[in-house]
Design a protein around this motif. Sequence first.
Motif: not given
Length: 164
Positions: A101-108
């Motif tokens: 999952x790619x979460x906005x605000x977090x490093x992928x």
Amino acid sequence: MGTDHRHDVGLSKASTFSAVPGFVGLARRFAVDVAQSNGWRDDFTLGLVVSELATNAVEANAVLFTVIVFDPYEDESCRYLLVEVVDDCKTLPAKKQSMPLVVTGRVPPERGRGLPLVSTLSEEWHPEERDVGKAICVTLKEELHAPARGGNGCPSARFKPSVA
Ligand SMILES: Nc1ncnc2c1ncn2[C@@H]1O[C@H](COP(=O)(O)OP(=O)(O)OP(=O)(O)O)[C@@H](O)[C@H]1O
Ligand SMILES: [Mg+2]
């Protein structure tokens, strides 16, 4: 599909490599050369899948890995290719894989895309225990009359949307 066709198809060729990064490219070329000489056209997908699986074998600290390419087989409209990458590490990867999952605000996440990619590009795949360790068995599919890939060729695999 999803059926196990291994007993219906002949083994075309197998080759064993040291499980170090330098042999990943050789393994990919081996698989593509064998498959193409048997009429397989989608070298792009095959090369990508073998690269991912061979890299995984290297990263699992296997000593050796073997690429096995079976003879392609056909139904009315499609051609299928079974390819296996066997390594001597006993750990089996999980059968169910999904893109990280790619979460906005977090490093992928940096890892975990290889097997989801294999799953997306293949008709079926599964891990399987073997005497020496295990095999990752992948069935690829292409349309009988699809143009060869590369350059302007259309992809024959079905790309499913992903989040990463
Ligand atoms: N051949 C293998 N032997 C043992 N474990 C494996 C093997 N292939 C995959 N795995 C396990 O499954 C996980 C997911 O594999 P996957 O290829 O999807 O991601 P990755 O190799 O961690 O990262 P990426 O491929 O995106 O660089 C790996 O991290 C590893 O734990
Ligand atoms: Mg990987």
